[in-house]
Scaffold this motif. Structure first.
Motif, short mmCIF file in Angstrom:
data_model
loop_
_atom_site.label_atom_id
_atom_site.label_comp_id
_atom_site.label_asym_id
_atom_site.label_seq_id
_atom_site.Cartn_x
_atom_site.Cartn_y
_atom_site.Cartn_z
N ASN A 164 33.81 -64.03 65.86
CA ASN A 164 34.24 -64.77 64.66
C ASN A 164 34.26 -63.80 63.49
OD1 ASN A 164 34.82 -66.48 62.58
ND2 ASN A 164 33.20 -67.98 63.03
N SER B 22 28.86 -72.57 72.59
CA SER B 22 28.98 -71.74 71.38
C SER B 22 30.35 -71.10 71.28
CB SER B 22 27.90 -70.64 71.39
OG SER B 22 26.63 -71.20 71.61
N ASN C 29 33.12 -73.16 69.77
CA ASN C 29 33.13 -73.27 68.31
C ASN C 29 32.89 -71.96 67.59
OD1 ASN C 29 33.59 -76.12 67.33
ND2 ASN C 29 32.29 -76.39 69.11
N ARG C 30 32.97 -70.85 68.36
CA ARG C 30 32.95 -69.52 67.76
C ARG C 30 31.72 -69.31 66.87
NH1 ARG C 30 38.08 -67.64 68.78
NH2 ARG C 30 39.64 -69.22 69.16
N CYS C 31 30.54 -69.64 67.39
CA CYS C 31 29.31 -69.44 66.64
C CYS C 31 28.74 -68.06 66.94
CB CYS C 31 28.28 -70.50 67.01
SG CYS C 31 26.69 -70.21 66.19
N TYR C 32 28.81 -67.19 65.94
CA TYR C 32 28.39 -65.80 66.15
C TYR C 32 26.92 -65.71 66.56
CZ TYR C 32 27.62 -60.87 65.22
OH TYR C 32 27.29 -59.54 65.35
N TYR D 50 24.25 -74.66 66.89
CA TYR D 50 25.27 -73.74 66.34
C TYR D 50 25.78 -74.26 64.99
CZ TYR D 50 29.46 -76.32 68.01
OH TYR D 50 30.45 -77.22 68.25
N ARG D 51 25.70 -75.58 64.78
CA ARG D 51 26.13 -76.05 63.47
C ARG D 51 25.13 -75.65 62.38
NH1 ARG D 51 28.83 -79.48 66.61
NH2 ARG D 51 31.06 -79.63 66.10
N SER E 35 26.09 -72.08 61.69
CA SER E 35 27.32 -71.95 60.91
C SER E 35 27.11 -72.40 59.47
CB SER E 35 28.44 -72.79 61.53
OG SER E 35 28.76 -72.31 62.82
N ASP F 104 25.15 -69.71 57.71
CA ASP F 104 25.61 -68.33 57.96
C ASP F 104 24.46 -67.49 58.53
OD1 ASP F 104 27.38 -66.22 58.07
OD2 ASP F 104 27.02 -65.60 56.01
N THR G 56 35.30 -78.19 62.08
CA THR G 56 35.63 -76.76 62.16
C THR G 56 34.47 -75.93 61.61
OG1 THR G 56 36.75 -76.92 60.02
CG2 THR G 56 38.14 -77.08 61.98
N TRP H 62 33.18 -73.20 62.43
CA TRP H 62 33.41 -71.75 62.37
C TRP H 62 34.08 -71.31 61.07
CZ3 TRP H 62 35.70 -75.09 65.84
CH2 TRP H 62 37.02 -75.43 65.58
#
Lengths: 190, 190, 190, 190, 190, 190
Positions: C112, D80, D83-86, D171-172, D175, D178, E135, E137
């Motif tokens: 990401n 993950s 939803n592209r969670c780094y 993961y939320r 996100s 950050d 969304t 991400w």
């Protein structure tokens, strides 16, 4: 590669069996356009529904309005483009070509209106039409204000909204019944 | 409603300044087509990149293949339709009309290929092209097997895949530079 | 859990049967990298198409440009990330790690890119790359202006656009053929 | 290109000020892992919420279950990835590498699990995890039956569901704040 | 048209067999609410997981916070609306009606929160909740700043984030198990 | 938390100024329902358009058809749910409760029809309604055949299609004008 020769997948009654008022309209279409639009033939399966559809169509697309007929046809093509309705794109695309005398404009509306060179008023109308078609739940005061900013009146906004709404009805009927456009549209005003 | 007269938003060098090999191609285009395709003009900003693009274009679209030229142009239009690329739809749509002699087929490919009456082989090719364009990450063995089931060879699948991939390159160049198609395409083979 | 040992689902010819020029490239790869990139092996099914692909790859990713090689590899990873291309993420991710000496940067681009600490120029390039990949039809003058605002020249924008476009070609070839990356990439520059 | 050095954009209290039970956990992490996972530091802003989070984490990811720890970590990475969670991709990706001893498997889960060579039970679990993450409203009896068909018990399905649900929570949080992963994860088990 | 009478598709153990602490909670629910919430019954398949779920629920939804209980319930309904979770919309919708005394407000939160007349603080919270759900991400500093601009503290943002995250866990458990809400919710506070 | 008291953001003329036929309808509504539906008031800005709308509404929702009135109202709610139209969900949700005597059924249709216990005929109708609303371009023969398989006649399919199409018109008018439902709907038939 022979293309579809049906009008609607739900069948179409023979015109001779239609009520007098509808047969009169069929004759008028033949005289004026040279053909009966397939959407009428498809809808004639249910005469009263056809009458209601024609009444709404005439009022929305052809009556007096702050939006010109060309503008309403441009809106019609953009709404159809958002949902890839073959029937509507062919029929209303022909109308844009005829009313504007500009074949490229019809193509742009059908393929991607964002590439056309439009004045701010038309661009705002088409952006509203796209959003109202694709994500109606996200329309808020700011969207209506953007139309007022390019001097659409409340009456114009109503007419724009109903044009978009009506096309969202009619292209869904076309998609649901796999309606095919009359061939005459293809060559018109190229 | 005057339409855009630019070729690319990044500018286009004057053809007289191009290298000899490119000027020869420009002359050949003028002789054969009556015009230089705007994609060449737009790409001539970077001569070596243009040469590579033309080499790939010629191989992918015109060389011997198990897919006919018409089939490759149909694929090109459907890929362009999936992403609403005005340039590609106009240019490759004209090619479909010319190669098929069927103006409606070009329209169907551009507007919604699902309404066309296609044989199972062509339909499978276009479904693969759409999926490979829209959701490439979801392609699995079953998708390739669906092509084998309508008798595409491994070589045919490679050619189909590269046609789709190449169009995904070229329509993005057109979108990124707001490339306008030559007007000659519009009236061709209607 | 044994992982895939194929290179491409469409099969790969034995390298000994390749033309002289290609065998020379194979030897050069072995000398320089210790392996032949699987994308070359997969493409060698069609020698002329491989030559065109390599010519374009070399020009787009390695030639002189206002975009550094690292920047082009960052773009490559972000484009691949947008479409979850395993092959491209592994191969170009390794390149980012090697060129930047920063293993985390490669991971961020792949997983990401929005979490990375980038200067405005790079962030603008990657935002453009994502949009041009995901919704190319919505690119307008404002998007190009955002690049100019961080001092990309028209030539830089062309190179950025072609990098994005080329990756949209190459990851689709990888997805369509289920191409597997060489194992050597995984451990490189961690 | 210096990368982010924050742990959470909402700030993190100094560990010395934490309650005794939490400081004991901090020490245990230092002894066992060499570091305190950043998710704990980020959550320590609210000690009771951290305790609840750890209790749930331990039960969902580490308690006895018909799903192995590796399988639960594979699910965690795939959720993950959707939803592209780094943060989660880095941390749980490291866990997959450690538990499986297979660095490529971790990469495949993170980048596109569909390319991995999985047995039908694992594939079914991951397909369910993806759907439950992306389009939970569309889950129906057929989706649960697909899990039963590869011999998951009702208890296994419950555990799978809660693993997916828990990762959708965590993961939320990552996100929204950050959250940055500890650097130690990057090199682990490559 | 008889409606579903199951509580969860994974079955529910008889309450008499539950541990003492859980039976005490069951009795307390009967006394206070007149029924045991079905989410507890569904979760009782795994007693320890139920305890963790209840601890988190109580902390997130009922403990002291800069967000009122009504605000947290509004967030809960909007998150559930984004993913069309029947159980959560019915249960949390009833809570909004009870806490606000405003039946229409519950309906607006459930059907489309954008039509409600909200103060800027609440609107910002719900916009953040929607984005963090749909969304995650794409959340960046600007999104957190929008909350600070309406005077949410870092602590408030943490609580908001965890409310959204928790609901993303709980509605997925409901969807994965086809959990049905207690009928008592429907008529409550209309 | 006072909720919106407008009927339409485009304003509403005073009923005393309406034509005789419309005032007669207003009186009839007051007598029969106790209120004039806000959609009529909003549309009265353009009397002829209102007449056309009412004619179509009456034919589509109330005339004789192979679909019962309850079935048409269920379709209306599901179509409105797909696009989160507050006005339509409240008004048609009330109609489902009244016609079915089942408050939960109305909720299920509005929130997620997939959780309801429906017979195959109704489920097929609602699946068609959802697809025709969300992705009309993807409707093909197989979708119509799925309706024939549960014994819908061609005439029934026409009526189903027009119900869906009409709701796609009316909820867009509601969204475009931010139309608010009459409060009477909320408590009706709970």
């Amino acid at each position: 590669m022979p293309q579809p020769d049906h009008i609607s997948r739900l069948g179409v009654p023979h015109p001779d069996g239609l009520d007098d008022d509808l047969r009169a309209i069929w004759r008028k279409c033949q005289d004026k356009l040279g053909f009966v639009p397939n959407v009428y033939s498809a809808y004639s399966l249910k005469p009263q529904r056809l009458r209601n559809f024609m009444a709404m169509y005439n009022e929305v697309m052809l009556s007096d309005s702050g939006l010109s007929k060309l503008e309403r046809e441009m809106v019609a093509v953009v709404v159809s483009s958002a949902n890839r309705c073959y029937y509507c794109l062919v029929a209303h695309g022909a109308a844009v070509r005829m009313l504007s005398g500009d074949p490229e404009l019809g193509e742009m509306m059908a393929l991607n209106y964002r590439v056309a060179k439009l004045d701010p008023r038309q661009r705002a109308m088409l952006d509203f039409a796209w959003k109202m078609t694709a994500t109606p739940w996200a329309i808020e005061d700011a969207d209506r204000d953007a139309l007022r900013a390019v001097r659409l009146t409340e009456s114009d906004i109503f007419d724009l909204a109903e044009t978009v709404a009506f096309l969202n009805l009619s292209y869904r009927m076309a998609s649901a019944t796999d309606m095919m456009p009359n061939r005459e549209y293809h060559g018109a005003a190229r």
